[in-house]
Design an enzyme around this catalytic site. Structure first.
Site, PDB file in Angstrom:
ATOM      1  N   HIS A  74      -5.588  -8.564  11.732  1.00 37.54           N
ATOM      2  CA  HIS A  74      -5.726  -7.400  12.606  1.00 37.54           C
ATOM      3  C   HIS A  74      -7.102  -7.512  13.263  1.00 37.54           C
ATOM      4  O   HIS A  74      -8.096  -7.749  12.601  1.00 37.54           O
ATOM      5  CB  HIS A  74      -5.637  -6.127  11.763  1.00 37.54           C
ATOM      6  CG  HIS A  74      -5.421  -4.875  12.555  1.00 37.54           C
ATOM      7  ND1 HIS A  74      -6.349  -4.391  13.448  1.00 37.54           N
ATOM      8  CD2 HIS A  74      -4.377  -4.011  12.609  1.00 37.54           C
ATOM      9  CE1 HIS A  74      -5.888  -3.277  14.002  1.00 37.54           C
ATOM     10  NE2 HIS A  74      -4.688  -3.035  13.519  1.00 37.54           N
ATOM     11  N   TRP A 103       1.092  -6.615  12.462  1.00 36.03           N
ATOM     12  CA  TRP A 103       2.351  -6.215  11.826  1.00 36.03           C
ATOM     13  C   TRP A 103       3.574  -6.410  12.705  1.00 36.03           C
ATOM     14  O   TRP A 103       4.668  -5.996  12.331  1.00 36.03           O
ATOM     15  CB  TRP A 103       2.266  -4.761  11.355  1.00 36.03           C
ATOM     16  CG  TRP A 103       1.514  -3.845  12.262  1.00 36.03           C
ATOM     17  CD1 TRP A 103       0.208  -3.468  12.131  1.00 36.03           C
ATOM     18  CD2 TRP A 103       1.983  -3.222  13.461  1.00 36.03           C
ATOM     19  NE1 TRP A 103      -0.161  -2.634  13.171  1.00 36.03           N
ATOM     20  CE2 TRP A 103       0.920  -2.467  13.995  1.00 36.03           C
ATOM     21  CE3 TRP A 103       3.200  -3.231  14.142  1.00 36.03           C
ATOM     22  CZ2 TRP A 103       1.025  -1.723  15.167  1.00 36.03           C
ATOM     23  CZ3 TRP A 103       3.313  -2.492  15.324  1.00 36.03           C
ATOM     24  CH2 TRP A 103       2.232  -1.748  15.813  1.00 36.03           C
ATOM     25  N   GLU A 159      -4.021  -7.520   6.124  1.00 37.57           N
ATOM     26  CA  GLU A 159      -4.473  -7.136   7.467  1.00 37.57           C
ATOM     27  C   GLU A 159      -5.554  -8.072   8.015  1.00 37.57           C
ATOM     28  O   GLU A 159      -6.258  -7.708   8.960  1.00 37.57           O
ATOM     29  CB  GLU A 159      -4.976  -5.681   7.459  1.00 37.57           C
ATOM     30  CG  GLU A 159      -3.908  -4.703   7.010  1.00 37.57           C
ATOM     31  CD  GLU A 159      -4.119  -3.288   7.556  1.00 37.57           C
ATOM     32  OE1 GLU A 159      -4.478  -3.141   8.742  1.00 37.57           O
ATOM     33  OE2 GLU A 159      -3.934  -2.332   6.792  1.00 37.57           O
ATOM     34  N   LYS A 160      -5.678  -9.268   7.466  1.00 42.36           N
ATOM     35  CA  LYS A 160      -6.796 -10.113   7.893  1.00 42.36           C
ATOM     36  C   LYS A 160      -6.685 -10.564   9.338  1.00 42.36           C
ATOM     37  O   LYS A 160      -7.689 -10.920   9.951  1.00 42.36           O
ATOM     38  CB  LYS A 160      -6.975 -11.309   6.949  1.00 42.36           C
ATOM     39  CG  LYS A 160      -5.806 -12.256   6.841  1.00 42.36           C
ATOM     40  CD  LYS A 160      -6.111 -13.342   5.793  1.00 42.36           C
ATOM     41  CE  LYS A 160      -4.891 -14.189   5.493  1.00 42.36           C
ATOM     42  NZ  LYS A 160      -3.802 -13.469   4.809  1.00 42.36           N
ATOM     43  N   ASN A 179      -4.334   9.109   4.319  1.00 41.02           N
ATOM     44  CA  ASN A 179      -4.334   8.255   5.516  1.00 41.02           C
ATOM     45  C   ASN A 179      -2.911   8.085   6.004  1.00 41.02           C
ATOM     46  O   ASN A 179      -2.025   7.730   5.220  1.00 41.02           O
ATOM     47  CB  ASN A 179      -4.887   6.862   5.195  1.00 41.02           C
ATOM     48  CG  ASN A 179      -5.091   6.014   6.443  1.00 41.02           C
ATOM     49  OD1 ASN A 179      -5.868   6.388   7.313  1.00 41.02           O
ATOM     50  ND2 ASN A 179      -4.376   4.900   6.523  1.00 41.02           N
ATOM     51  N   GLU A 180      -2.700   8.325   7.255  1.00 36.42           N
ATOM     52  CA  GLU A 180      -1.372   8.092   7.844  1.00 36.42           C
ATOM     53  C   GLU A 180      -0.267   8.500   6.879  1.00 36.42           C
ATOM     54  O   GLU A 180       0.578   7.670   6.503  1.00 36.42           O
ATOM     55  CB  GLU A 180      -1.234   6.610   8.244  1.00 36.42           C
ATOM     56  CG  GLU A 180      -2.178   6.204   9.351  1.00 36.42           C
ATOM     57  CD  GLU A 180      -1.986   4.745   9.819  1.00 36.42           C
ATOM     58  OE1 GLU A 180      -1.345   3.980   9.092  1.00 36.42           O
ATOM     59  OE2 GLU A 180      -2.474   4.393  10.903  1.00 36.42           O
ATOM     60  N   ARG A 237       0.834  -1.191   0.000  1.00 35.74           N
ATOM     61  CA  ARG A 237       0.000   0.000   0.000  1.00 35.74           C
ATOM     62  C   ARG A 237       0.871   1.243   0.000  1.00 35.74           C
ATOM     63  O   ARG A 237       2.068   1.169   0.242  1.00 35.74           O
ATOM     64  CB  ARG A 237      -0.926   0.012   1.212  1.00 35.74           C
ATOM     65  CG  ARG A 237      -0.216   0.164   2.528  1.00 35.74           C
ATOM     66  CD  ARG A 237      -1.235   0.214   3.682  1.00 35.74           C
ATOM     67  NE  ARG A 237      -0.597   0.673   4.907  1.00 35.74           N
ATOM     68  CZ  ARG A 237      -1.215   0.793   6.082  1.00 35.74           C
ATOM     69  NH1 ARG A 237      -2.492   0.466   6.202  1.00 35.74           N
ATOM     70  NH2 ARG A 237      -0.574   1.233   7.142  1.00 35.74           N
ATOM     71  N   GLU A 273      -7.816   5.878  15.036  1.00 37.20           N
ATOM     72  CA  GLU A 273      -7.674   4.419  15.008  1.00 37.20           C
ATOM     73  C   GLU A 273      -6.961   3.937  16.257  1.00 37.20           C
ATOM     74  O   GLU A 273      -5.968   4.521  16.666  1.00 37.20           O
ATOM     75  CB  GLU A 273      -6.797   3.955  13.821  1.00 37.20           C
ATOM     76  CG  GLU A 273      -7.341   4.245  12.457  1.00 37.20           C
ATOM     77  CD  GLU A 273      -6.394   3.729  11.363  1.00 37.20           C
ATOM     78  OE1 GLU A 273      -5.544   2.874  11.671  1.00 37.20           O
ATOM     79  OE2 GLU A 273      -6.498   4.201  10.223  1.00 37.20           O
TER      80      GLU A 273
END
Lengths: 680, 680, 680
Positions: free
Chosen positions: A372, A329, A369-370, A162-163, A124, A321
């Site tokens: 997370h 991660w 990210e599954k 984002n971030e 990403r 968040e």
């Protein structure tokens, strides 16, 4: 170097469901799930007490499936459903990650690292921070989003990108090289000034033409440290430029909707100078995640909260968040302990958040990210996590009235991202000295004493604090030195730890003896640094044990508080104080931890007259938020034993009245809406 | 493989301020400081007793600010000031680091690593070792410098480049590939010889055309080890070619001024074959820095000194750079302990230096090396360091007469850089075996016994030494084997440690049982290596403990001295001796350390009849320098306890007469100009 | 996902010197040695009892010294000599490593890594797995070899390439990108299916055109895990395509000669899906090397043997390479202990090998592998190694009759390379969970109990096994789930360890609670993973200690066997069982080792009715091979103490009759040709 103080933040209460309410929300990625689930999602959100969701953060490839063709209808459908369900929307511009077609058409938009390696798609945020192609495309999408949704009744806040800088905080491509030269032309009056600031007379680095200047790409040796420092500034500014380009189009198309982008105020992200970013936000928002292997991780959370409040200049902020449980991660990603999710959420509120967001609504079925955690785990609603979410939702409802109250603190800890960029480079006396370590250790010691602190930029007005702390603040420009001096002259005590004030804003040593910028103020002169090897310790004559650092210090106007008890520096002062002009200036020349640090901090705060709002055992965090609606006492028991605290009012976590003594279980937390005669 | 013995070195006494004087100096970078400071600098240099400074090492970008335009006037001004102050100049050609304009115009001059990554500017020494463009430009600058300053009265020595190979010891670009092929064409009679030498019959590596040969760039597996070895030779020679190009222009323009370049004889630099370089120097000079985390770092200093003396074929040499205190390039950079600077300087003298240089005059204010210690610290002259510098200056004055005296030793330790290049590759029996470790351990054990040793190339004439040591000398060409045999036949004892003489100069195994080259001499045959795992130890039946290595050894004409006491090799000899032709040949098949090694060395030197010049406690280094001017006994107490040594003469460190017993404090050192009846 | 069951293997007895004989051989690289040695080599081979050698593996640059010019005569000469000596030839196509001229002419045949770095020549196997240029050249050489040697009387087996994927198991170049897209077009019905399988709705990864898809090159974050998984499949298939291209030309030119390529069934190579490769072999062959630092390395050998037998569907296989003693590619390469070479060889036979090959005949004199042990060491024939080789040769002779017998096992351990590719990626709950660790730990525990196991793909028919083990089988496709269910329904007990059945074949989570694929079968539901930090341990209430993993588990139809005794999961089941349909389904939610695991396994095998063929002390491996020729009991004492075992027949290692009790020394091994009344 920081921006001007921001205009007071714009009203963002729609996100919270009302002026006095605390917001509760999460990232929502409906495009990962069948349409049939969407109505059920909204129902469950209502049950959990959510006030908002964040939409569209990573949806660019769906919103613009091919260049110039926008497909926004599915998102409109989701927003309609949410509005019908009473859920407000924090709408992303969708530009965090470009779609595959962008890099396919424009590989030059992919970032390049110091080694010259291009980063490819597959993850990403693969975009070059200077790319005009990326900027044009991102602004076009932002404009399409603003045009379509600018007056949607669910829209409460714009969420740009984002971030920023997560993963792509630096790029070293030729486009960036050109932009850097442009930035330098604005930062220095002429090339000679640059040559002087960077010390290019050494190592044959003198530039004869600005065109010769490059990013600090991989060299055979460490690169010129002043160049590296300026490149970090440039990268932060270049990303800020990308943010502003989108923000400005949003302001133009729908001027009434507030705009933010979510920062990352956490220990392992220091790549942006958020003090320059904060003034451009209509409301400051941030993300925070705990690191499993970090010692005292919840003290880091508290520090980050105070830093965020500092960025917001004391105004309430949005926790955009955090996580219900594990992240994905880290090498190993433990679940949050029972009660920890609630404690973390309450802690963010204690440090000034008026809204609590999570990543994400449903745990993903596929992708990176599954694993997370989410509000809705893979196992569904019959789970501990979902029950805890419901519990949090009901607490948030009881907290009606908290919004808008403020934390006030008598201690200021100075924080300057650029000082860290200067320090955390090679070719320093010791790589064990890392920017922020001493600041966080002192913050944690204060927390254990129940003392609240503001974490603020040195350019901020510091007068009025009872105690100002410059903790290993390696770099200080003249304005910072003046600000600190002004505060001391106005009566603030000062605590400085080793390796502060050594260089100016260009990483040029302040000559004549360390710490050049603060030497006179402290009344000491350091001849030479004596960094300690890994594991090496030095005993002080007050029984404390120092690590990491020592130095050959001479007293000028100061007195020794403790001295090294052995070794080559035996008898040399390790801690000093100078009392002058009604203020005490402390200097700590080595690194203390644990009880040694606590004892030192006790002495300093006693001298400064700083006290906790209520008595409690060591290790119980105590913060008061006050405002028109009253006074709220936050208590967080960071020990594993039950503790008792005197309190009067309504304890909102348990929803019980308390009149006299409150018992907090180990790891427990409480929010007491104090009876009026008890509010501080 | 080494060059011929050099012509006797050219007179360089101007650098020392006189034929009998010891030189004292430092790098001086006045361009980093305001002109106003220069006269003050020269005054302070005089106060400190400096005889020379090195100028212009990293000044190219100032000396030639744009291609072809030279700006040498400021340097002339500095040289005039120095000359007026009586300070001689070691003048750099200024070519160590090219200016930004060079790589801007000619990016192909930037070096490329094994991975194909180009090194960018921003550090130093970023030039490809084969680059003809760099060479032309460097030679042009050297010529300009020689033309302008060749007859300047301050000029005492030319300093070509700087620390050749530091950072850019290898490059893998296409230019280098072409040069490598050219070098190979000179090194091998034909392609079949190359194929045979490299063993290309395996792994399908046979070259059908020289054009197919490449540098050992990153491959999927370790590269062909013979190719890697030859590439190291090529790189050393290519850099030597760059040196020679500059040297030759200097000799042409000003034939009367001696020329040197500063080597780096220290543990962590082994990239150049200095034995090939040394014969091209008018005087051998070197730099030496201690490594904080190295065990027994001062023994490494002593070893490096003896190696440098070996390069200089016993003649005096110049210590061009060392440090007054901390360096800046380690992870943690501790200060030197009290007394250590003096002890280190005296140690360099004990090993044959006639001049002591430091890096640098003033600690820089900016850039990568700003935390490298200097003679003048950031804190100025009111400092421990400056007072120690003054003290050293007065000692150096008292040492008048020492210059030109020589160290003589009865032990030779063999040293061959190329043997290290062959050994320190992957695909060896054990990566724990590193070239030089055993040589240095044995050297340190000798030092603790007070025994001086020469460190010399195996091609040097070894006859006449009482003891020759081949310490894990993995590769031996036939000439080396002959040289060792000749010495033994002439009566030298021989000590060989494991994994010596295994391969020839192409890294081809000498067959028939290890150690092929020395098997007959030692009277043993090793069937198989049994390297030990990290941390694994093996007990010997004489009580010693071996590490790193063991082997399945058979006695042929030798006798066992000690055997393995347990494990799969129980009963197999671990140390052997063979007495024949009036000489003893020892073999040590495992790695001993500490007292075990000391005991073994005691036995070997007793047998060889090697003795310390004076009795003293174990751990006291004792070296004698003698010459026409008399005899100097150097004593360095490497223990932390006081020791007593018999001495007669003038002790120059304290400037006191000693007649009978000298007491050395722990860490203390002494230089006794011995009364004539005591000189050895 | 696996290929169809292979046709029964083709007769390869010529390699063994006869139908009933066990083969013995080695790699032979005569081109590294003078022609004069060749006849002596063949003589020594005969003395040692060799039945075959492998020729030409790395000879391409000699066989085709320039493009299109073949020089095969020298090889013909060697084959003639071998044939005259009665040694059969396993003839390589010679294509393992291309010659320098190939990459010189076609640099695009060199592989490129994730970072975009090309691998250069200088090592071996530097070819891109998709390269059509390489394929054409390799096929041409194979055809030339087949044409020339196809009817040579020494030829017994074709050996295509060598260790496919060793070093070049992946390439990320543009040619591979194009091939990958082609592969994807065959693997998915359309682009939407790919987008769904990969979960591209997140992180803006949706592909609008197949042309946008790339290999998972280095990204800023971990790449999409489903893309990574498919890329591993593609690479395995692309290499298989290279093998098939050569195999097919061999089959066409000389259809009567069997063809193989040597796999690497060992712990540190998992890059190819050998289940897809095995069905394409005429006989399965493999290489195996021990890793010195691996705990329980000989259990790993046994596991690899059972895996190889599984690939061969129970038929005998060829151990193409192992080592007589040390290898050269580890950091430290210890020699094999006395007796270990024999024990290792016997162990391979016990697990189904009918031929034992070594790398290599003579230890090389030069090159990267010169310190790899061989049959003939550098020291020659008067060595332990050579004597051990002779001893092995005589044992192999006595084993006449063993060939063709089979191992039968009542336990199946499931193995799926692709499940490992899915698991061993970043962004998992815990990087401490590595595919295969639990499978090997359980296999080792069974071995200590004397129980043989098959290691088989989950798609294989599992009915009939008394016990099926799914050990951390992270990914399960529907066919695997059906297969496991069918076996359980047919009466097999089932043992599942944590983190099995979590995702499908695209790495998409099976929702509703873990382990989605096996939840119902096991009667449990896991809400959340609680991975343990490195070193963290959790106590169970049966006294066992778990590591690595725990989870929040709910019983549905299962019963708890043991529960966590403390911590946040106190009382939660850690091991469960469900008895239903006449079978027991065990679940182990944490990682047990040592005695804890042994106790657990004892319980499981007792319940399943699985027993060792003979009683013996714990730690003695017991395997029976049976066939028409009789029954062979293999006993390997993995303890260091002598043990006694009841046996009747002829013990072939010692060549003694045994009638009653056999005593095995610590580390000893035996092969008992059982008297008929004792055969199992």
């Amino acid at each position: 170097m920081t921006g001007e103080p921001p205009a007071r933040q714009r009203d963002w209460s729609a996100l919270r469901g009302g002026r006095t309410r605390i917001g509760l929300g999460c990232d929502y990625n409906p495009e990962q799930w069948p349409r049939e689930l969407w109505p059920q999602d909204v129902d469950l959100m209502r049950q959990a007490g959510l006030t908002f969701v964040t939409l569209g953060v990573f949806s660019w490839s769906l919103l613009e499936p091919e260049p110039g063709r926008f497909d926004l209808d599915w998102l409109g459908e989701v927003m309609d459903l949410l509005h019908a369900g009473g859920i407000a929307v924090d709408l992303a511009t969708g530009t965090a990650s470009p779609p595959p077609w962008l890099s396919h058409r424009h590989p030059e938009t992919l970032p390049v690292d110091r080694d010259g390696r291009r980063a490819w798609p597959g993850g990403r945020q693969a975009w070059c921070l200077s790319s005009p192609v990326f900027r044009d495309r991102a602004v076009a999408l932002a404009e399409a989003m603003a045009t379509r949704f600018g007056d949607h009744p669910a829209l409460a806040l714009w969420h740009v990108g984002n971030e920023y800088g997560c993963h792509n905080a630096a790029c070293y491509c030729d486009t960036c090289a050109e932009s850097f030269r442009h930035w330098l032309a604005g930062a220095y009056p002429d090339l000679e000034a640059l040559n002087a600031a960077w010390g290019t007379a050494f190592w044959s680095q003198r530039y004869g033409d600005l065109a010769q200047v490059l990013p600090p790409r991989r060299a055979l040796t460490p690169s010129n440290p002043s160049q590296v420092l300026d490149y970090a500034r440039f990268c932060s500014d270049a990303l800020l430029g990308q943010f502003l380009a989108e923000r400005d189009v949003l302001r133009r198309v729908c001027p009434d909707v507030p705009v933010t982008t979510n920062f990352m105020t956490l220990n392992h992200f220091r790549d942006l100078d958020y003090h320059r970013w904060a003034s451009e936000q209509d409301v400051v928002s941030t993300d925070h995640y705990l690191v499993a292997t970090q010692v005292d991780a919840e003290a880091e959370l508290a520090f980050s909260g105070d830093l965020t409040r500092g960025l917001a200049r004391g105004e309430p902020w949005v926790l955009m968040e955090h996580s219900t449980s594990a992240v994905n991660w880290q090498p190993v990603n433990p679940a949050k302990q029972p009660g920890q999710m609630l404690r973390n959420a309450v802690s963010h509120l204690a440090h000034g958040a008026d809204a609590l967001g999570f990543f994400q609504w449903r745990a993903s079925q596929a992708g990176t990210e599954k694993y997370h955690s989410a509000l809705l785990p893979h196992a569904g609603t019959d789970t501990r996590i979902w029950r805890d979410v419901m519990r949090l939702g009901s607490l948030v409802e009881r907290l009606d009235g908290l919004a808008g109250t403020r934390v006030s603190a008598e201690v200021a800890i100075l924080w300057d991202y650029a000082a860290g960029w200067a320090l955390n480079q090679p070719s320093q006396p010791s790589e064990l000295v890392r920017y922020g370590d001493e600041a966080q250790a002192l913050h944690a010691a204060l927390l254990r004493h129940g003392i609240a602190a503001d974490v603020v930029h040195p350019h901020q007005d510091l007068t009025g604090y009872r105690l100002v702390i410059a903790a290993t603040l390696y770099a200080c420009d003249d304005r910072a030195v003046r600000g600190i001096s002004d505060a001391v002259r106005a009566g603030s005590d000062l605590l400085v730890t080793y390796y502060s004030g050594i260089v100016d804003e260009h990483d040029r040593v302040r000559l004549g003896g360390y710490p050049g910028a603060l030497r006179d103020l402290l009344g000491i002169r350091v001849e030479e640094f004596w960094p300690l090897l890994p594991g090496e310790r030095v005993l002080l004559d007050d029984g404390a044990t120092g690590g990491i650092w020592s130095e050959d210090l001479r007293l000028e106007q100061a007195a020794a508080v403790a001295r090294y008890a052995h070794g080559p520096l035996a008898g040399v002062p390790a801690t000093t104080r100078r009392d002058a002009d009604g203020a005490t200036r402390w200097y700590l020349a080595t690194s203390l931890r644990g009880e040694d640090l606590d004892r030192f901090v006790s002495m300093v705060i006693a001298q400064a007259g700083v006290e906790a709002p209520v008595d409690a055992a060591h290790g119980v965090e105590r913060v008061v938020r006050t405002g028109e609606s009253g006074s709220y006492l936050f208590l967080i028991n960071h020990t594993d034993r039950p503790v008792q605290v005197a309190a009067h009012g309504v304890e909102l976590v348990s929803a019980h009245r308390v009149d006299g003594t409150l018992t907090l279980a180990g790891g427990g937390c409480a929010v007491v809406r104090q009876s009026s005669n008890e509010s501080s």
